[in-house]
Write an enzyme that holds these catalytic residues in place. Structure first.
Site, PDB file in Angstrom:
ATOM      1  N   CYS A   1       0.851  -1.187   0.000  1.00 51.59           N
ATOM      2  CA  CYS A   1       0.000   0.000   0.000  1.00 51.59           C
ATOM      3  C   CYS A   1       0.885   1.236   0.000  1.00 51.59           C
ATOM      4  O   CYS A   1       1.815   1.345   0.807  1.00 51.59           O
ATOM      5  CB  CYS A   1      -0.911  -0.008   1.225  1.00 51.59           C
ATOM      6  SG  CYS A   1      -1.910   1.481   1.389  1.00 51.59           S
TER       7      CYS A   1
ATOM      8  N   CYS B   1       0.292   3.081   3.738  1.00 49.75           N
ATOM      9  CA  CYS B   1       0.748   2.507   5.013  1.00 49.75           C
ATOM     10  C   CYS B   1       1.850   1.463   4.878  1.00 49.75           C
ATOM     11  O   CYS B   1       2.359   0.977   5.879  1.00 49.75           O
ATOM     12  CB  CYS B   1      -0.437   1.923   5.774  1.00 49.75           C
ATOM     13  SG  CYS B   1      -1.120   0.417   5.024  1.00 49.75           S
TER      14      CYS B   1
ATOM     15  N   CYS C   1      -7.472  -0.840   1.201  1.00 51.34           N
ATOM     16  CA  CYS C   1      -6.447  -1.446   2.055  1.00 51.34           C
ATOM     17  C   CYS C   1      -7.084  -1.867   3.374  1.00 51.34           C
ATOM     18  O   CYS C   1      -7.797  -1.086   4.003  1.00 51.34           O
ATOM     19  CB  CYS C   1      -5.326  -0.441   2.296  1.00 51.34           C
ATOM     20  SG  CYS C   1      -4.055  -1.035   3.440  1.00 51.34           S
TER      21      CYS C   1
ATOM     22  N   CYS D   1      -5.346   0.632   6.267  1.00 47.62           N
ATOM     23  CA  CYS D   1      -5.543   2.084   6.346  1.00 47.62           C
ATOM     24  C   CYS D   1      -6.746   2.599   5.566  1.00 47.62           C
ATOM     25  O   CYS D   1      -7.045   3.783   5.615  1.00 47.62           O
ATOM     26  CB  CYS D   1      -4.285   2.814   5.889  1.00 47.62           C
ATOM     27  SG  CYS D   1      -4.010   2.755   4.102  1.00 47.62           S
TER      28      CYS D   1
ATOM     29  N   CYS E   1      -8.482  -5.490  -9.849  1.00 56.03           N
ATOM     30  CA  CYS E   1      -8.036  -4.486 -10.809  1.00 56.03           C
ATOM     31  C   CYS E   1      -7.584  -3.269 -10.003  1.00 56.03           C
ATOM     32  O   CYS E   1      -8.412  -2.532  -9.458  1.00 56.03           O
ATOM     33  CB  CYS E   1      -9.212  -4.164 -11.724  1.00 56.03           C
ATOM     34  SG  CYS E   1      -8.809  -3.197 -13.150  1.00 56.03           S
TER      35      CYS E   1
END
EC number: 1.8.4.12
Length: 136
Positions: A53, A56, A102, A105, A125
């Site tokens: 991510c 984070c 995510c 976060c 995707c």
């Protein structure tokens, strides 16, 4: 699956991210934007590694589950762990889709569709701007 706008990125975090991220990345991860097809840095990337991510740094997808979906976005058939991403019902733009955020976060990553390859039949995707590749 949660429904509606469940984004929990605080205003304080949004202000910090607005200063840290380029405008396109901020728009994608904080405002559920998207990049143009075939424009992201990872849509055709074949480098082995872990996709993290961008907000984070938590692991989201392994390159071993990445495949060429022909969609113009990086596509994966499964996340690295069941709790790495959260699916959210998305009714924006006059359609019903499943948004992927995510699991740590709540940054917007992209969408998941049920037209992927075995073994899951799923196509995550994902916007290139929402992830960073940690090369092996």
């Amino acid at each position: 699956m949660p429904s509606g706008n469940t984004h929990k990125i605080s205003e304080e975090d949004r202000n910090r991210l607005r200063a840290e991220l380029d405008p396109e990345t901020y728009h994608i991860v904080c405002e559920a934007g998207t990049e143009r097809a075939f424009s992201g840095k990872y849509w055709d990337c074949k480098v082995p590694g872990m996709y993290l991510c961008v907000v984070c740094r938590e692991p989201l997808f392994d390159s071993e589950t990445k495949y060429d979906s022909g969609s113009g976005w990086p596509s994966y058939y499964q996340p690295v762990a069941d709790d790495a991403v959260i699916e959210v019902k998305d009714t924006s733009h006059g359609m019903v889709r499943t948004e992927v955020v995510c699991g740590n976060c709540d940054a917007h990553l992209g969408h998941v569709f049920e037209d992927g390859p075995p073994p899951t039949g799923l196509r995550y995707c994902i916007n290139s701007a929402s992830v960073d590749l940690l090369e092996r």
